[in-house]
Design an enzyme around this catalytic site. Structure first.
Site, mmCIF file in Angstrom:
data_model
loop_
_atom_site.group_PDB
_atom_site.id
_atom_site.type_symbol
_atom_site.label_atom_id
_atom_site.label_comp_id
_atom_site.label_asym_id
_atom_site.label_seq_id
_atom_site.Cartn_x
_atom_site.Cartn_y
_atom_site.Cartn_z
ATOM 1 N N TYR A 104 0.933 -1.252 -0.066
ATOM 2 C CA TYR A 104 -0.046 0.245 0.071
ATOM 3 C C TYR A 104 1.042 1.336 0.101
ATOM 4 O O TYR A 104 0.464 2.361 -0.083
ATOM 5 C CB TYR A 104 -0.776 0.190 1.532
ATOM 6 C CG TYR A 104 -2.136 -1.149 1.180
ATOM 7 C CD1 TYR A 104 -1.765 -2.342 1.385
ATOM 8 C CD2 TYR A 104 -3.301 -0.344 1.116
ATOM 9 C CE1 TYR A 104 -2.925 -3.299 1.417
ATOM 10 C CE2 TYR A 104 -4.446 -1.288 1.110
ATOM 11 C CZ TYR A 104 -4.086 -2.508 1.382
ATOM 12 O OH TYR A 104 -5.231 -3.337 1.102
ATOM 13 N N HIS A 144 -9.068 -1.588 7.121
ATOM 14 C CA HIS A 144 -8.487 -3.154 6.822
ATOM 15 C C HIS A 144 -9.178 -4.173 7.903
ATOM 16 O O HIS A 144 -9.349 -3.708 8.823
ATOM 17 C CB HIS A 144 -7.205 -3.286 6.385
ATOM 18 C CG HIS A 144 -6.811 -4.345 5.722
ATOM 19 N ND1 HIS A 144 -6.904 -5.809 6.099
ATOM 20 C CD2 HIS A 144 -6.173 -4.423 4.536
ATOM 21 C CE1 HIS A 144 -6.397 -6.461 5.023
ATOM 22 N NE2 HIS A 144 -5.876 -5.751 4.135
ATOM 23 N N GLY A 145 -9.739 -5.026 7.180
ATOM 24 C CA GLY A 145 -10.322 -6.280 8.198
ATOM 25 C C GLY A 145 -8.876 -6.763 8.990
ATOM 26 O O GLY A 145 -7.605 -6.650 8.485
ATOM 27 N N ASP A 146 -9.235 -7.133 10.085
ATOM 28 C CA ASP A 146 -8.432 -7.732 11.034
ATOM 29 C C ASP A 146 -7.611 -8.976 10.766
ATOM 30 O O ASP A 146 -6.510 -9.390 11.429
ATOM 31 C CB ASP A 146 -8.658 -7.368 12.571
ATOM 32 C CG ASP A 146 -9.938 -8.618 12.623
ATOM 33 O OD1 ASP A 146 -9.826 -9.312 11.754
ATOM 34 O OD2 ASP A 146 -10.317 -8.540 13.716
ATOM 35 N N ASP A 147 -8.012 -9.575 9.821
ATOM 36 C CA ASP A 147 -7.076 -10.949 9.228
ATOM 37 C C ASP A 147 -5.839 -10.722 8.765
ATOM 38 O O ASP A 147 -5.150 -11.720 8.926
ATOM 39 C CB ASP A 147 -8.275 -11.563 8.108
ATOM 40 C CG ASP A 147 -8.278 -10.492 6.679
ATOM 41 O OD1 ASP A 147 -8.654 -9.245 7.173
ATOM 42 O OD2 ASP A 147 -8.334 -10.906 5.725
ATOM 43 N N THR A 163 -15.276 -10.509 8.430
ATOM 44 C CA THR A 163 -16.551 -11.206 8.363
ATOM 45 C C THR A 163 -16.299 -12.566 8.248
ATOM 46 O O THR A 163 -15.829 -13.103 7.073
ATOM 47 C CB THR A 163 -17.211 -10.667 7.161
ATOM 48 O OG1 THR A 163 -17.223 -9.091 7.231
ATOM 49 C CG2 THR A 163 -18.786 -11.080 7.182
ATOM 50 N N GLY A 186 -16.475 -16.268 7.443
ATOM 51 C CA GLY A 186 -16.752 -17.300 6.611
ATOM 52 C C GLY A 186 -17.049 -16.903 5.237
ATOM 53 O O GLY A 186 -17.272 -17.542 4.276
ATOM 54 N N ILE A 187 -16.665 -15.686 4.941
ATOM 55 C CA ILE A 187 -16.780 -14.944 3.731
ATOM 56 C C ILE A 187 -15.669 -14.210 3.334
ATOM 57 O O ILE A 187 -15.026 -13.404 3.908
ATOM 58 C CB ILE A 187 -18.082 -13.882 3.531
ATOM 59 C CG1 ILE A 187 -19.509 -14.863 3.720
ATOM 60 C CG2 ILE A 187 -18.040 -13.142 2.077
ATOM 61 C CD1 ILE A 187 -20.769 -13.713 3.500
ATOM 62 N N ASP A 209 5.255 -39.208 -31.432
ATOM 63 C CA ASP A 209 5.009 -37.680 -31.731
ATOM 64 C C ASP A 209 5.209 -37.188 -33.085
ATOM 65 O O ASP A 209 6.254 -36.732 -33.495
ATOM 66 C CB ASP A 209 6.000 -36.976 -30.486
ATOM 67 C CG ASP A 209 5.719 -35.474 -30.624
ATOM 68 O OD1 ASP A 209 4.463 -35.177 -31.161
ATOM 69 O OD2 ASP A 209 6.518 -34.732 -30.186
HETATM 70 C C1 SPV Z 1 5.990 -30.873 -26.917
HETATM 71 O O1 SPV Z 1 5.759 -30.883 -25.942
HETATM 72 O O2 SPV Z 1 5.210 -31.859 -27.614
HETATM 73 C C2 SPV Z 1 6.691 -29.871 -27.772
HETATM 74 C C3 SPV Z 1 7.868 -29.460 -27.090
HETATM 75 O O3 SPV Z 1 6.462 -29.601 -28.985
HETATM 76 S S1 SPV Z 1 9.134 -30.214 -27.474
HETATM 77 O O4 SPV Z 1 8.955 -31.591 -27.092
HETATM 78 O O5 SPV Z 1 10.430 -29.920 -26.690
HETATM 79 O O6 SPV Z 1 9.458 -30.365 -28.856
HETATM 80 MG MG MG Z 2 4.967 -30.999 -29.707
#
Ligand code: SPV
Ligand code: MG
Length: 436
Positions: free
Chosen positions: A76, A90-93, A123, A125-126, A205
């Site tokens: 602040y 301010h609340g005392d919490d 207050t 609970g809230i 992948d």
């Molecule tokens: C993924 O997590 O699929 C990515 C990042 O594309 S990497 O695996 O580093 O390519």
């Molecule tokens: Mg990827």
């Protein structure tokens, strides 16, 4: 001259506790609300559901409020020096807990300025945060989730994202917090990784798990979380298809898609030059970015261009040329990737990129150069740090050890003690589990 009473608040959800403190303050003079900005809140609490202007609009119209001013820091001190109120209420919490130091500072400044601190009983609970927990259990709209990433980027020095590949990992990211130096830390959002989406299905992948399947599974995460999601869009597919992907992601409330500038059979970047990593031309990839931007409906969705030059063994100069061109084509951010362990190439890239572009968000995935903290990466100019695969990589070895232990001992006693969470814990893990 009427006396002024300063009252700091987040003001996200109105409740009787706040009205009570405004009424109490009004007994002493004109109430000036110090309304916390997203920047002030970001490192201490979750971002409010309403943005600053929406909250200001609500608070200004409450009876008993004379003026609303922004409070841009959690402390602040700056505002108390600027507005020199006669009182702060301010609340005392705040007498207990991590915000005690805030109270100490306030007492010192007010005493030095000849003002007075009024503490009123909290207050019970809230509170804003308990109501927020309730709201979290109710959920979030796609638009609120979608827009939250841009808000986080502008409010925080660095946005912290963790990989999620299931509803369960989503829940971990949604709820895990730690207290460090009086501040509560949590993850800001989730990365829907192509690597872990594929691996958790036992598939490579290489874009073999199609978009529809990945989004179907991502829905599990969306159902049980409220935080923003960045979607790993691989190459983005054909230019003609990418616009459809963008619209689908927007409809689901995904905040951003990251597409990489590779063509041909996509292989994971962490193979580096051990795999064939063919990059698109600048023109070709720019056309894909433009097709995505043209398809986009909301203002907040982000298309982030991922540059694979360093992965493909090319110099930083090549990465810089490409990234500037991608921004020119409309990319809302860039991701620069490398598997170099030193981090030197990423650091050089960021510093040089920032010399001519001070604002385009930079995303980094420090899987190999993991010795750097988020603060250090932020100093290089990085805005979003993605921990891209750590939920799956940590779970897998534990599961293999457990399987081996059961095989070795012909029973599960040893595995249960060593590798498994107690049954009682798993039964209570998921919110909404009903006990009789
Ligand atoms: C993924 O997590 O699929 C990515 C990042 O594309 S990497 O695996 O580093 O390519
Ligand atoms: Mg990827």
């Amino acid at each position: 001259m009427p006396k002024t009473v300063y009252l700091g608040m987040i003001g996200d959800i109105m409740h009787p506790g706040l009205i009570n403190i405004i009424n109490e303050g009004a007994k002493y003079g004109e109430v000036m609300i110090g309304l916390f900005t997203d920047h002030a809140i970001a490192n201490h609490r979750r971002l409010p559901y309403l943005n600053f202007e929406q909250r200001r609009n609500v608070i200004e119209n409450i009876r008993g409020v004379s003026r609303v001013v922004p409070q841009d820091e959690w402390s602040y001190v700056e505002n108390l020096k600027r507005y020199r109120p006669d009182y702060i209420i301010h609340g005392d919490d705040w007498q207990q807990g991590p915000d005690r130091y805030i109270r100490d500072e306030v007492f010192k400044v007010m005493a030095a300025q000849g003002g007075e601190v009024i503490e009123i009983p909290y207050t019970k609970g809230i509170s804003d945060s308990s109501l927020k927990d309730e709201m979290t259990s109710i959920g979030v709209t796609p638009q609120t989730r979608l827009s939250s990433l841009r808000r986080l980027i502008s409010a925080k020095p660095v946005v912290r994202i963790l990989e999620s590949h299931s509803g369960l990992t989503g829940l971990i990211i949604e709820h895990t917090t730690v207290d460090v130096d009086g501040q509560t830390r949590e993850f800001d959002g989730m990365w829907a990784s192509s690597l872990t989406d594929s691996t958790s299905k036992g598939k490579p992948d290489i874009e073999a798990v199609d978009l529809t399947t990945r989004l179907h599974d991502l829905n599990d995460t969306l159902e049980v979380t409220t935080k923003p999601v960045i979607f790993d869009g691989d190459t983005g597919g054909k230019v003609e298809h990418f616009g459809f992907t963008v619209r689908t992601l927007e409809r689901l409330g995904i905040s951003a898609v990251i597409i990489e500038d590779k063509v041909g059979l996509k292989q994971n970047s962490l193979f580096g030059t051990d795999a064939v990593q063919t990059q698109d031309t600048i023109e070709g990839f720019s056309a894909k970015i433009r097709a995505g931007k043209d398809a986009q409906i909301t203002r907040d969705f982000m298309i982030i261009a991922r540059c694979e030059s360093l992965i493909a063994g090319k110099p930083v100069d090549d990465a810089l040329e490409r990234c500037h061109a991608y921004v020119e084509a409309g990319a809302d951010g860039i991701m620069i990737h490398s598997k170099n362990k030193s981090g030197d190439d990423i650091r050089e890239f960021c510093i040089r990129f920032r010399q001519t572009d001070s604002h385009t968000p930079i995303v980094a995935v420090p899987t190999t150069y993991n010795q750097f903290t988020e603060e250090q990466l932020a100093e290089w100019g990085i805005n979003i740090v993605i921990y891209a695969n750590h939920m799956l990589r940590s779970a897998y070895p534990a599961m293999v050890e457990c399987a081996k232990s059961i095989l070795t001992h012909s029973r599960s006693l040893e595995a249960s003690d060593k590798y498994c969470m107690p049954i009682k814990e798993i039964l209570n893990l998921i919110p909404g589990t009903i006990k009789k």
